[in-house]
Design a protein around this motif. Structure first.
Motif, PDB file in Angstrom:
ATOM      1  N   SER A  41       0.838  -1.203   0.000  1.00 44.77           N
ATOM      2  CA  SER A  41       0.000   0.000   0.000  1.00 44.77           C
ATOM      3  C   SER A  41       0.868   1.246   0.000  1.00 44.77           C
ATOM      4  O   SER A  41       2.037   1.223   0.412  1.00 44.77           O
ATOM      5  N   VAL A  42       0.277   2.345  -0.480  1.00 46.27           N
ATOM      6  CA  VAL A  42       0.922   3.658  -0.446  1.00 46.27           C
ATOM      7  C   VAL A  42      -0.118   4.682  -0.007  1.00 46.27           C
ATOM      8  O   VAL A  42      -1.320   4.443  -0.085  1.00 46.27           O
ATOM      9  N   ASP A  43       0.368   5.830   0.446  1.00 46.47           N
ATOM     10  CA  ASP A  43      -0.520   6.874   0.947  1.00 46.47           C
ATOM     11  C   ASP A  43      -0.908   7.899  -0.111  1.00 46.47           C
ATOM     12  O   ASP A  43      -1.891   8.639   0.058  1.00 46.47           O
ATOM     13  N   ALA A  44      -0.134   7.976  -1.191  1.00 45.06           N
ATOM     14  CA  ALA A  44      -0.426   8.923  -2.268  1.00 45.06           C
ATOM     15  C   ALA A  44       0.374   8.514  -3.492  1.00 45.06           C
ATOM     16  O   ALA A  44       1.362   7.774  -3.393  1.00 45.06           O
ATOM     17  N   VAL A  45      -0.054   9.007  -4.645  1.00 47.49           N
ATOM     18  CA  VAL A  45       0.602   8.662  -5.905  1.00 47.49           C
ATOM     19  C   VAL A  45       0.767   9.912  -6.758  1.00 47.49           C
ATOM     20  O   VAL A  45      -0.170  10.714  -6.887  1.00 47.49           O
ATOM     21  N   TRP A  46       1.948  10.063  -7.337  1.00 42.06           N
ATOM     22  CA  TRP A  46       2.190  11.067  -8.368  1.00 42.06           C
ATOM     23  C   TRP A  46       2.485  10.334  -9.664  1.00 42.06           C
ATOM     24  O   TRP A  46       3.303   9.410  -9.678  1.00 42.06           O
ATOM     25  N   VAL A  47       1.827  10.708 -10.731  1.00 39.71           N
ATOM     26  CA  VAL A  47       1.965  10.032 -12.021  1.00 39.71           C
ATOM     27  C   VAL A  47       2.429  11.045 -13.066  1.00 39.71           C
ATOM     28  O   VAL A  47       1.787  12.085 -13.260  1.00 39.71           O
ATOM     29  N   GLY A  48       3.521  10.721 -13.739  1.00 40.30           N
ATOM     30  CA  GLY A  48       4.033  11.564 -14.808  1.00 40.30           C
ATOM     31  C   GLY A  48       3.718  10.976 -16.168  1.00 40.30           C
ATOM     32  O   GLY A  48       4.026   9.812 -16.428  1.00 40.30           O
ATOM     33  N   ALA A  63      -6.886  -0.420 -11.925  1.00 38.46           N
ATOM     34  CA  ALA A  63      -6.609  -1.781 -12.376  1.00 38.46           C
ATOM     35  C   ALA A  63      -5.567  -2.472 -11.498  1.00 38.46           C
ATOM     36  O   ALA A  63      -5.511  -3.708 -11.455  1.00 38.46           O
ATOM     37  N   LEU A  64      -4.770  -1.663 -10.792  1.00 44.92           N
ATOM     38  CA  LEU A  64      -3.744  -2.212  -9.900  1.00 44.92           C
ATOM     39  C   LEU A  64      -4.239  -2.330  -8.469  1.00 44.92           C
ATOM     40  O   LEU A  64      -3.483  -2.732  -7.580  1.00 44.92           O
ATOM     41  N   GLY A  65      -5.477  -1.936  -8.215  1.00 47.62           N
ATOM     42  CA  GLY A  65      -6.033  -2.018  -6.870  1.00 47.62           C
ATOM     43  C   GLY A  65      -5.621  -0.877  -5.968  1.00 47.62           C
ATOM     44  O   GLY A  65      -5.780  -0.960  -4.750  1.00 47.62           O
ATOM     45  N   ILE A  66      -5.097   0.201  -6.554  1.00 49.72           N
ATOM     46  CA  ILE A  66      -4.692   1.367  -5.757  1.00 49.72           C
ATOM     47  C   ILE A  66      -5.763   2.437  -5.933  1.00 49.72           C
ATOM     48  O   ILE A  66      -5.812   3.153  -6.943  1.00 49.72           O
ATOM     49  N   THR A  67      -6.655   2.548  -4.942  1.00 49.34           N
ATOM     50  CA  THR A  67      -7.763   3.503  -4.999  1.00 49.34           C
ATOM     51  C   THR A  67      -7.917   4.159  -3.629  1.00 49.34           C
ATOM     52  O   THR A  67      -7.363   3.692  -2.630  1.00 49.34           O
ATOM     53  N   GLY A  68      -8.688   5.241  -3.603  1.00 48.95           N
ATOM     54  CA  GLY A  68      -9.005   5.879  -2.336  1.00 48.95           C
ATOM     55  C   GLY A  68      -7.906   6.725  -1.742  1.00 48.95           C
ATOM     56  O   GLY A  68      -8.042   7.213  -0.621  1.00 48.95           O
ATOM     57  N   VAL A  69      -6.789   6.911  -2.480  1.00 51.22           N
ATOM     58  CA  VAL A  69      -5.693   7.753  -1.991  1.00 51.22           C
ATOM     59  C   VAL A  69      -5.536   8.943  -2.934  1.00 51.22           C
ATOM     60  O   VAL A  69      -5.996   8.904  -4.083  1.00 51.22           O
ATOM     61  N   PRO A  70      -4.888  10.027  -2.486  1.00 50.89           N
ATOM     62  CA  PRO A  70      -4.668  11.160  -3.385  1.00 50.89           C
ATOM     63  C   PRO A  70      -3.829  10.736  -4.594  1.00 50.89           C
ATOM     64  O   PRO A  70      -2.807  10.052  -4.454  1.00 50.89           O
ATOM     65  N   VAL A  71      -4.257  11.131  -5.776  1.00 48.89           N
ATOM     66  CA  VAL A  71      -3.542  10.852  -7.022  1.00 48.89           C
ATOM     67  C   VAL A  71      -3.375  12.165  -7.770  1.00 48.89           C
ATOM     68  O   VAL A  71      -4.356  12.877  -8.008  1.00 48.89           O
ATOM     69  N   VAL A  72      -2.128  12.489  -8.128  1.00 48.79           N
ATOM     70  CA  VAL A  72      -1.840  13.737  -8.841  1.00 48.79           C
ATOM     71  C   VAL A  72      -1.122  13.385 -10.141  1.00 48.79           C
ATOM     72  O   VAL A  72      -0.108  12.676 -10.122  1.00 48.79           O
ATOM     73  N   THR A  73      -1.630  13.877 -11.252  1.00 54.64           N
ATOM     74  CA  THR A  73      -0.992  13.669 -12.552  1.00 54.64           C
ATOM     75  C   THR A  73      -0.213  14.924 -12.927  1.00 54.64           C
ATOM     76  O   THR A  73      -0.743  16.039 -12.834  1.00 54.64           O
ATOM     77  N   VAL A  74       1.027  14.750 -13.356  1.00 52.95           N
ATOM     78  CA  VAL A  74       1.877  15.885 -13.736  1.00 52.95           C
ATOM     79  C   VAL A  74       2.374  15.701 -15.160  1.00 52.95           C
ATOM     80  O   VAL A  74       2.652  14.589 -15.592  1.00 52.95           O
ATOM     81  N   GLU A  75       2.448  16.809 -15.887  1.00 47.31           N
ATOM     82  CA  GLU A  75       3.018  16.820 -17.238  1.00 47.31           C
ATOM     83  C   GLU A  75       4.093  17.879 -17.285  1.00 47.31           C
ATOM     84  O   GLU A  75       3.834  19.054 -17.047  1.00 47.31           O
ATOM     85  N   ARG A  93       9.418  14.077   2.540  1.00 51.87           N
ATOM     86  CA  ARG A  93      10.387  14.871   3.298  1.00 51.87           C
ATOM     87  C   ARG A  93       9.701  15.794   4.297  1.00 51.87           C
ATOM     88  O   ARG A  93      10.167  15.975   5.436  1.00 51.87           O
ATOM     89  N   THR A  94       8.587  16.394   3.901  1.00 50.45           N
ATOM     90  CA  THR A  94       7.889  17.342   4.764  1.00 50.45           C
ATOM     91  C   THR A  94       6.893  16.660   5.698  1.00 50.45           C
ATOM     92  O   THR A  94       6.220  17.339   6.485  1.00 50.45           O
ATOM     93  N   GLY A  95       6.750  15.355   5.599  1.00 47.38           N
ATOM     94  CA  GLY A  95       5.840  14.626   6.474  1.00 47.38           C
ATOM     95  C   GLY A  95       4.393  14.643   6.037  1.00 47.38           C
ATOM     96  O   GLY A  95       3.511  14.213   6.787  1.00 47.38           O
ATOM     97  N   ARG A  96       4.136  15.098   4.819  1.00 45.88           N
ATOM     98  CA  ARG A  96       2.749  15.140   4.337  1.00 45.88           C
ATOM     99  C   ARG A  96       2.187  13.729   4.162  1.00 45.88           C
ATOM    100  O   ARG A  96       1.034  13.459   4.478  1.00 45.88           O
ATOM    101  N   TYR A  97       3.028  12.826   3.647  1.00 50.65           N
ATOM    102  CA  TYR A  97       2.633  11.425   3.498  1.00 50.65           C
ATOM    103  C   TYR A  97       3.781  10.530   3.944  1.00 50.65           C
ATOM    104  O   TYR A  97       4.959  10.924   3.883  1.00 50.65           O
ATOM    105  N   GLY A  98       3.427   9.331   4.363  1.00 50.90           N
ATOM    106  CA  GLY A  98       4.439   8.409   4.850  1.00 50.90           C
ATOM    107  C   GLY A  98       5.071   7.562   3.770  1.00 50.90           C
ATOM    108  O   GLY A  98       6.272   7.275   3.815  1.00 50.90           O
ATOM    109  N   ARG A  99       4.285   7.139   2.792  1.00 49.03           N
ATOM    110  CA  ARG A  99       4.814   6.299   1.711  1.00 49.03           C
ATOM    111  C   ARG A  99       4.144   6.710   0.415  1.00 49.03           C
ATOM    112  O   ARG A  99       2.924   6.765   0.328  1.00 49.03           O
ATOM    113  N   VAL A 100       4.956   6.991  -0.597  1.00 48.80           N
ATOM    114  CA  VAL A 100       4.463   7.555  -1.847  1.00 48.80           C
ATOM    115  C   VAL A 100       4.934   6.705  -3.023  1.00 48.80           C
ATOM    116  O   VAL A 100       6.071   6.210  -3.030  1.00 48.80           O
ATOM    117  N   LEU A 101       4.077   6.564  -4.008  1.00 51.47           N
ATOM    118  CA  LEU A 101       4.432   5.926  -5.269  1.00 51.47           C
ATOM    119  C   LEU A 101       4.592   6.999  -6.337  1.00 51.47           C
ATOM    120  O   LEU A 101       3.702   7.831  -6.530  1.00 51.47           O
TER     121      LEU A 101
END
Length: 376
Positions: A41-48, A63-75, A93-101
């Protein structure tokens, strides 16, 4: 502030894979990274991603079963994946989330049949100046002022294709001669086919979390992100030089390093051979006008003083835009763990990733990310 480490990395195979969509490509990368990090599990995801459709991040993660967490798409052009990495790093680093993908993905083979062209509203597009031509102008300038020879440009391709022989995930590899590189099809004079990155499909991922001193954790010493400043014919350097130089200086300062000479292995944005040459000079690995000579003399080969792109780089591993930066991160993590097999840089302790994306008129590149990592 929290010290941050890369706990796990993963990638798909890179190449023309029109039969595979972004979901299946991402499955390979994310599952490998999560297993490597020993987490489910992860606490948040950033997708490029650059060309992914609306909702591609959520659709892929669902499709990977990762739902219900903050997801941010960046271009951020070619630096989209490393921008996702930089933002995930800052969140931990700032303690906003504990584990990030951080995930980068791109499926390009069904979208593009040729070179990527700039935005139609930019004058470059209206004049027919595709991205290979932009890099070709830099190469032509270097040739004109005597900063490189055609043979030295080709030497970068020879080196990186040879490195990729030891990378089973790479799109292309091979033992080419300088003459074969120069004799391949002309794409944008003076850049021939074997001096240009291919159209690629792929995904790459990294799991970031607080550093706990684990035996396989790779610490993130510093990360920097910049966008380009105005650039025109009066600028003293070719396009892309200044943004790389300045971003690298920020990252090295954040990492507490006095010089890039402290770095043992480097992955840089070599979408075209001239790109690697300009970048090695901008990073300070070699002096201005010495990048081509360094490639020709083996300075930037595995076993040389400054190994660059042991993965094969974008030229040979491939360049699925959104995934590229995180594939570079994965390579450096494997290098610093001593897990790179036949392309391993001996005793690598500190690694650097540089990704630069361009294509906005008047600016010296859309974005550049430089990250400095330290092995366990």
């Amino acid at each position: 502030m929290t010290a941050v480490a890369v706990h796990g990395v993963g990638t798909s195979h890179f190449g023309r894979q029109p039969e595979r969509d972004v979901i299946t490509l991402a499955h390979d990368a994310v599952r490998e990274a999560m297993a490597d990090a020993r987490t489910e599990s992860v606490d948040a995801v950033w997708v490029g991603t650059v060309f992914g459709p609306a909702g591609v991040a959520q659709r892929t993660l669902r499709a990977l079963g990762i739902t219900g967490v903050p997801v941010v798409t960046v271009e951020n052009a070619c630096a989209s994946g490393t921008t996702a990495f930089a933002e995930g790093y800052e969140a931990v680093r700032t303690g906003r989330y504990g584990r990030v993908l951080a995930l980068g993905l791109e499926q390009m083979s069904t979208t593009f049949s040729g070179a990527i062209t700039p935005e139609p509203t930019d004058p470059e597009q209206r004049s027919g100046l595709a991205l290979p031509a932009l890099y070709a102008m830099s190469a032509a300038r270097y040739l004109h002022i005597g900063a490189v020879t055609p043979q030295q440009l080709a030497a970068v391709s020879v080196k990186n294709h040879a490195h990729a022989l030891h990378n089973p995930r790479a799109q292309y590899s091979g033992r080419y001669t300088v003459a074969e590189v120069l004799g391949s099809k002309m794409i944008a004079d003076p850049l021939t086919l074997l001096q240009c990155c291919p159209t690629s499909d792929g995904a790459a991922a990294a799991v970031l979390a607080p550093a706990t001193g684990g035996a396989r954790q790779v610490t993130v010493r510093g990360v920097a992100l910049r966008s380009g400043e105005p650039w025109n014919q009066d600028s003293p350097h070719v396009w892309g030089f200044d943004i790389v130089r300045d971003t690298a200086a920020d990252a090295l300062a954040a990492a507490g390093l006095d010089t890039v000479d402290d770095v043992d292995v480097v992955e840089v944005h070599d979408a075209f051979t001239i790109g690697e040459i300009v970048t090695t000079e901008a990073l300070g690995l070699v002096g201005e006008g010495e990048g081509g000579k360094a490639a020709e003399e083996g300075v930037t080969a595995v076993g040389g003083r400054h190994p660059v792109n042991p993965s094969g780089g974008l030229l040979s591993r491939g360049h699925p835009l959104g995934a590229t930066g995180l594939a570079q991160v994965a390579e450096i993590v494997w290098q610093l763990r001593g897990e790179a097999g036949g392309r391993q840089v001996e005793s690598a302790r500190i690694g650097l990733v540089e990704t630069m994306g361009g294509g906005v008129s008047v600016l010296d590149g859309n974005a550049c990310v430089v990250a400095v990592l330290e092995g366990p």
